[in-house]
Design an enzyme around this catalytic site. Structure first.
Site, PDB file in Angstrom:
ATOM      1  N   ARG A  41      49.947 -44.182  -6.101  1.00 46.05           N
ATOM      2  CA  ARG A  41      50.071 -43.777  -4.689  1.00 46.05           C
ATOM      3  C   ARG A  41      51.095 -42.661  -4.520  1.00 46.05           C
ATOM      4  O   ARG A  41      51.129 -41.973  -3.514  1.00 46.05           O
ATOM      5  CB  ARG A  41      50.400 -44.988  -3.806  1.00 46.05           C
ATOM      6  CG  ARG A  41      50.411 -44.678  -2.338  1.00 46.05           C
ATOM      7  CD  ARG A  41      50.327 -45.868  -1.378  1.00 46.05           C
ATOM      8  NE  ARG A  41      50.686 -47.139  -1.908  1.00 46.05           N
ATOM      9  CZ  ARG A  41      51.949 -47.590  -2.050  1.00 46.05           C
ATOM     10  NH1 ARG A  41      52.963 -46.838  -1.695  1.00 46.05           N
ATOM     11  NH2 ARG A  41      52.173 -48.791  -2.550  1.00 46.05           N
ATOM     12  N   TYR A  92      40.608 -28.800  17.449  1.00 54.21           N
ATOM     13  CA  TYR A  92      39.569 -29.673  16.920  1.00 54.21           C
ATOM     14  C   TYR A  92      39.632 -31.029  17.644  1.00 54.21           C
ATOM     15  O   TYR A  92      40.714 -31.583  17.834  1.00 54.21           O
ATOM     16  CB  TYR A  92      39.782 -29.850  15.405  1.00 54.21           C
ATOM     17  CG  TYR A  92      38.948 -30.952  14.831  1.00 54.21           C
ATOM     18  CD1 TYR A  92      37.559 -30.893  14.892  1.00 54.21           C
ATOM     19  CD2 TYR A  92      39.548 -32.063  14.253  1.00 54.21           C
ATOM     20  CE1 TYR A  92      36.793 -31.925  14.391  1.00 54.21           C
ATOM     21  CE2 TYR A  92      38.783 -33.096  13.741  1.00 54.21           C
ATOM     22  CZ  TYR A  92      37.404 -33.020  13.819  1.00 54.21           C
ATOM     23  OH  TYR A  92      36.647 -34.046  13.325  1.00 54.21           O
ATOM     24  N   ASP A 163      46.945 -25.039  12.164  1.00 57.31           N
ATOM     25  CA  ASP A 163      45.756 -25.530  11.484  1.00 57.31           C
ATOM     26  C   ASP A 163      44.984 -24.288  11.031  1.00 57.31           C
ATOM     27  O   ASP A 163      44.433 -23.554  11.858  1.00 57.31           O
ATOM     28  CB  ASP A 163      44.925 -26.414  12.432  1.00 57.31           C
ATOM     29  CG  ASP A 163      43.732 -27.048  11.727  1.00 57.31           C
ATOM     30  OD1 ASP A 163      43.208 -26.427  10.780  1.00 57.31           O
ATOM     31  OD2 ASP A 163      43.305 -28.140  12.140  1.00 57.31           O
ATOM     32  N   LYS A 188      36.580 -28.389   4.307  1.00 62.58           N
ATOM     33  CA  LYS A 188      35.772 -27.235   4.732  1.00 62.58           C
ATOM     34  C   LYS A 188      35.798 -26.132   3.671  1.00 62.58           C
ATOM     35  O   LYS A 188      35.329 -26.355   2.569  1.00 62.58           O
ATOM     36  CB  LYS A 188      36.282 -26.741   6.091  1.00 62.58           C
ATOM     37  CG  LYS A 188      36.611 -27.853   7.094  1.00 62.58           C
ATOM     38  CD  LYS A 188      35.438 -28.719   7.454  1.00 62.58           C
ATOM     39  CE  LYS A 188      35.822 -29.649   8.596  1.00 62.58           C
ATOM     40  NZ  LYS A 188      35.014 -30.840   8.693  1.00 62.58           N
TER      41      LYS A 188
HETATM   42  N1  PLP Z   1      41.017 -29.404  11.674  1.00 58.50           N
HETATM   43  C1  PLP Z   1      39.912 -28.692  11.918  1.00 58.50           C
HETATM   44  C2  PLP Z   1      40.030 -27.305  12.461  1.00 58.50           C
HETATM   45  C3  PLP Z   1      38.650 -29.248  11.676  1.00 58.50           C
HETATM   46  O1  PLP Z   1      37.550 -28.518  11.928  1.00 58.50           O
HETATM   47  C4  PLP Z   1      38.564 -30.571  11.184  1.00 58.50           C
HETATM   48  C5  PLP Z   1      37.253 -31.213  10.955  1.00 58.50           C
HETATM   49  O2  PLP Z   1      36.226 -30.730  11.393  1.00 58.50           O
HETATM   50  C6  PLP Z   1      39.739 -31.281  10.949  1.00 58.50           C
HETATM   51  C7  PLP Z   1      40.954 -30.665  11.183  1.00 58.50           C
HETATM   52  C8  PLP Z   1      39.695 -32.689  10.423  1.00 58.50           C
HETATM   53  O3  PLP Z   1      39.413 -32.680   9.069  1.00 58.50           O
HETATM   54  P1  PLP Z   1      38.660 -33.866   8.265  1.00 58.50           P
HETATM   55  O4  PLP Z   1      37.286 -33.965   8.835  1.00 58.50           O
HETATM   56  O5  PLP Z   1      38.741 -33.414   6.859  1.00 58.50           O
HETATM   57  O6  PLP Z   1      39.443 -35.117   8.535  1.00 58.50           O
END
Ligand code: PLP
Length: 350
Positions: A41, A92, A163, A188
């Protein structure tokens, strides 16, 4: 090293006889005691290889997480009881939902802003403990003036997070603007093949790194070893994939802007993400079901092109137009992408 070289070369074993070229998949819940690793972990050599590569690309130290939202949640957890978090109203949905949940429980006080209105965001920074930026935003495609907002946030004594999922370190390196923390849904573009979930946090601040590492150790939002290995394999081609997706997107935007049936084509000028707005949700539903090559699917940043009407999700902001379709442009031949998309748009008109 420049980014394309970093993506290929970082996180590899040393150039020594009999070493493999790639970091091995180290499947281990525990290690022989007395060294640095101790327990599964806390660390894993395959995560470390991934973290070294992404850390080099973003210009900071990296911590890998189980998913993007696991990383987001760990960052929101930095905020003290009841303190203020400024965030884009079009972040998001998962990030906005986490903030809503924390607010309900009295944990934080979110203030949602229009990140294109720099003066309003700067004013909102007063008394904030954390300023959350997503640029471009998902799916509104808005871009923030990150350097100006970062300066205002720092004057107010707040940490700044970006982000960077949509831009990737190939197109934007927020740590170079003085931002404290970068977060990714590595699910992504970073991993890039729509076959795993992972997240990452990056920082140049050793104290923040230690706090976040301690939280990851304690709460266990760790990635699987195989996921980390696959994500690193994907990262090797990040520059090529981003360049091709961006070139495809730019050509598609040029053609989409000539279509009178679209109310809007939103594109920040860089990257592989586009939003198109049809006159209503019904037409957008028809289009998302009419493509054959473009896959009707949520998520983004894979080698294959995907699309979806975002308001099909109940949690999507009501300020996102009902007819908005988010396009994640892949690395296919642009003529095939155009033929399929144009055909789907035509068929919805008939
Ligand atoms: N941040 C953005 C801009 C996203 O598009 C996403 C998911 O679509 C996330 C965070 C969350 O990521 P995850 O789906 O890997 O948990």
């Amino acid at each position: 090293m420049r980014p394309a070289t970093q993506a290929v070369h970082l996180g590899r074993p040393p150039h020594e006889a009999d070493q493999p070229l790639n970091a091995p998949i180290t499947m281990a819940s525990t290690y022989v005691a007395g060294g640095d690793l101790e327990y599964g972990r806390y660390t894993n050599p395959t995560w470390t290889a991934f973290e070294d590569a992404l850390g080099g690309l973003e210009g900071g130290r990296c911590l890998a997480f189980a998913s993007g939202l696991a990383a987001v949640g760990t960052l929101f957890d930095l905020v003290g009881q009841g303190e203020k978090v400024v965030a884009p109203r079009h972040s998001y949905t998962g990030s906005v939902l986490q903030l809503g949940d924390l607010e309900l429980r009295g944990r934080v006080t979110p203030v949602l802003v229009d990140i294109t209105d720099t003066d309003a965001v700067v004013a909102a920074c007063e008394d904030a403990s954390l300023v959350w930026l997503e640029s471009p935003t998902n799916p509104a495609m808005e871009v923030a003036d990150v350097p100006t907002i970062t300066a205002a946030a720092h004057d107010a004594g707040a940490y700044v997070v970006v982000d960077n999922t949509f831009a990737t370190p190939i197109l934007q390196r927020p740590l170079e603007w003085g931002v404290d923390l970068v977060v990714h849904s590595a699910t992504k573009y970073i991993a890039g093949h729509s076959d795993l979930l992972m997240g990452a946090v990056l920082t140049r601040d050793d104290q923040l790194y230690d706090v976040l590492k301690a939280r990851r150790d304690l709460f266990g939002a760790i990635p699987g070893t195989f996921e980390a290995w696959l994500a690193l394999r994907g990262l090797r081609t990040l520059q090529l994939r981003v360049e091709k997706a961006q070139a495809n997107a730019q050509e598609l935007v040029r053609r989409l802007r000539e279509r009178p049936d679209l109310e809007e084509v939103r594109y920040p000028g860089f990257g592989g993400m586009i939003a198109i707005v049809l006159p209503n949700g019904g037409l957008a539903d028809l289009v998302q079901h009419a493509t054959e090559l473009w896959v009707y699917a949520t998520s983004l940043g894979g080698v294959e092109s995907t699309l979806e009407r975002r308001r099909r999700w109940k949690a999507e902001a009501s300020t996102i137009p009902d007819g908005l379709i988010r396009l994640s442009v892949g690395i296919e031949d642009v003529e095939d992408l155009w033929d399929d998309l144009a055909h789907a748009l035509d068929s919805a008109r008939e």
